[in-house]
Design a protein around this motif. Structure first.
Motif, short mmCIF file in Angstrom:
data_model
loop_
_atom_site.label_atom_id
_atom_site.label_comp_id
_atom_site.label_asym_id
_atom_site.label_seq_id
_atom_site.Cartn_x
_atom_site.Cartn_y
_atom_site.Cartn_z
N UNK A 183 0.82 -1.22 0.00
CA UNK A 183 0.00 0.00 0.00
C UNK A 183 0.85 1.26 0.00
N UNK A 184 2.18 1.12 0.14
CA UNK A 184 3.06 2.28 0.14
C UNK A 184 3.66 2.51 -1.24
N UNK A 185 4.26 3.69 -1.40
CA UNK A 185 5.01 4.02 -2.61
C UNK A 185 6.23 4.83 -2.19
N UNK A 186 7.16 4.96 -3.09
CA UNK A 186 8.28 5.86 -2.89
C UNK A 186 8.93 6.12 -4.25
N UNK A 187 8.89 7.38 -4.71
CA UNK A 187 8.24 8.53 -4.07
C UNK A 187 6.74 8.57 -4.39
N UNK A 188 6.02 9.38 -3.62
CA UNK A 188 4.64 9.73 -3.96
C UNK A 188 4.69 10.91 -4.92
N UNK A 189 3.91 10.85 -5.98
CA UNK A 189 3.92 11.91 -6.99
C UNK A 189 2.62 12.69 -6.91
N UNK A 190 2.72 13.93 -6.41
CA UNK A 190 1.55 14.81 -6.32
C UNK A 190 1.63 15.83 -7.46
N UNK A 191 1.47 15.35 -8.68
CA UNK A 191 1.62 16.23 -9.84
C UNK A 191 0.43 17.14 -10.07
N UNK A 192 -0.56 17.04 -9.21
CA UNK A 192 -1.73 17.91 -9.32
C UNK A 192 -1.59 19.16 -8.45
N UNK A 193 -0.45 19.30 -7.76
CA UNK A 193 -0.24 20.44 -6.89
C UNK A 193 0.43 21.59 -7.63
N UNK A 194 0.15 22.80 -7.16
CA UNK A 194 0.82 23.99 -7.67
C UNK A 194 1.53 24.64 -6.50
N UNK A 195 2.75 24.23 -6.27
CA UNK A 195 3.46 24.67 -5.08
C UNK A 195 4.22 25.97 -5.34
N UNK A 196 4.33 26.81 -4.31
CA UNK A 196 5.16 28.00 -4.39
C UNK A 196 6.58 27.61 -4.00
N UNK A 197 7.48 28.56 -4.14
CA UNK A 197 8.87 28.26 -3.81
C UNK A 197 9.03 27.94 -2.32
N UNK A 198 8.15 28.52 -1.49
CA UNK A 198 8.27 28.30 -0.04
C UNK A 198 7.94 26.85 0.33
N UNK A 199 6.93 26.31 -0.30
CA UNK A 199 6.55 24.91 -0.10
C UNK A 199 6.42 24.56 1.38
N UNK A 200 5.59 25.28 2.10
CA UNK A 200 5.38 24.99 3.52
C UNK A 200 4.54 23.73 3.67
#
Length: 364
Positions: free
Chosen positions: A192-209
């Motif tokens: 049930x795990x993966x590595x890495x997880x790919x969250x390609x639906x995100x729009x992250x800023x440079x800060x990435x908090x």
């Protein structure tokens, strides 16, 4: 004459459906049984129709491949054949030149297709095309075919899983499941795990908090669940846990329907540090005490970090008695490529320069 018509109408009757309350006690059981038979019959009919379609396409593709090999004909034959088939069978669909070429590729990819068993033979035609277009080797195609059949993926989901190279990531998180769970559960949890997880639906800023990451994952919870895999049910984010008067908040809480346990997911926008496990372990213990049902199995923890040193992660898990997995997360597939492949990818500037040079040499 009109009086006869009125008399006829007066004698005509249209019996209504008997009220449900007038049915005997055993009627609901009969209804459920018949409804299940209808569902099963429809499923079998669709499966049989799909099987016949695939066998027909494979047979056509084999003939095209054999003719091409023996006669050395070109694309004109396929185009002519497509037009003639559609003339003879105007109502028939699926015989465009492009689809005929897919049939040939299908037969070449699976020389023994009629003898193959499920799951490959159960997938619809457009799933087959996705396997042909996106993958080169038979073993990987069969892996994705089995996963698609098991999880009921649509063609779009299948394509997404191929493009994010699920077969390379599946079950790859660093965990201590083998030493903290029974064998049957540890194998399922590991897969049930993966590595890495790919969250390609995100729009992250440079800060990435971490909070920004969490909020976007919740906003796109359906896509997040797709990336997590089958069996996960979303419980909540920033779940409040009160421990001896102090408040703590777990980032994300899920319940795994097959494992019958909660899963706490902690998100980190930085590199893995062994100290993260203490916080996660406390959240897991609190969920076990405050939220889990007595029949639930112990809570599992999943720590998702921006990056990790795998050796450090393995050492950190030694002696940790609660079941925990550690993996990285990415917002694009390129981030998860090995460095030598990333280095070989053209930069945006290079691509723009090449496009500009091509535009200059194209005729008006």
């Amino acid at each position: 004459m009109p009086s006869q018509e009125l008399a006829s109408e007066a004698t005509a009757s249209f019996p209504g459906v008997p009220a449900a309350t007038s049915m005997p006690d055993w009627y609901p059981a009969l209804l459920n049984t018949v409804a299940q038979e209808v569902r099963t019959g429809r499923t079998r009919a669709l499966a049989a129709a799909n099987s016949e379609l695939l066998n027909s396409y494979w047979s056509i593709g084999r003939q095209l491949a054999e003719r091409e090999s023996q006669e050395g004909w070109g694309a004109k034959v396929v185009t002519r054949l497509s037009a003639d088939i559609r003339t003879r069978f105007p109502e028939a669909k699926g015989f465009s030149p492009r689809n005929l070429r897919y049939m040939k590729s299908f037969a070449q990819a699976w020389p023994e297709f009629p003898m193959l068993q499920a799951p490959l033979a159960t997938l619809p035609w457009y799933h087959q095309i996705a396997l042909l277009e996106k993958l080169d080797d038979a073993a990987t195609r069969l892996w994705y075919a089995a996963a698609a059949a098991q999880h009921g993926w649509s063609r779009n989901v299948l394509t997404h899983q191929i493009e994010t190279r699920l077969h390379e990531r599946s079950g790859q998180a660093i965990t201590n499941f083998k030493t903290t769970m029974i064998a049957a559960d540890s194998d399922l949890a590991q897969q049930a795990t993966k590595d890495p997880y790919v969250f390609d639906f995100l729009a992250m800023t440079d800060r990435r908090s971490e909070r920004e990451l969490e909020l976007q994952l919740v906003q796109h919870v359906e896509k997040f669940l797709l990336e997590l895999g089958q069996g996960f049910a979303f419980v909540g984010e920033q779940v409040r846990l009160e421990i001896a008067g102090d408040e703590f908040f777990a980032d994300l809480l899920f319940y795994h329907l097959k494992l019958r346990c909660y899963m706490v997911i902690e998100l980190k926008a930085v590199k893995f540090e062994p100290g993260f496990l203490g916080q996660l372990g406390m959240y897991m213990a609190a969920v076990d005490d405050l939220m889990a049902h007595p029949d639930d199995k112990p809570t599992i923890g999943l720590l998702l970090c921006k990056e990790k040193n795998s050796v450090v992660a393995e050492y950190a898990l030694r002696g940790f008695n609660a079941p925990v997995g550690i993996a990285e997360w990415r917002t694009s597939l390129a981030e998860s490529l090995p460095d030598e492949f990333v280095a070989s990818l053209p930069s945006i500037e290079t691509l723009e320069a090449e496009l500009a040079s091509q535009a200059r040499i194209l005729p008006d």
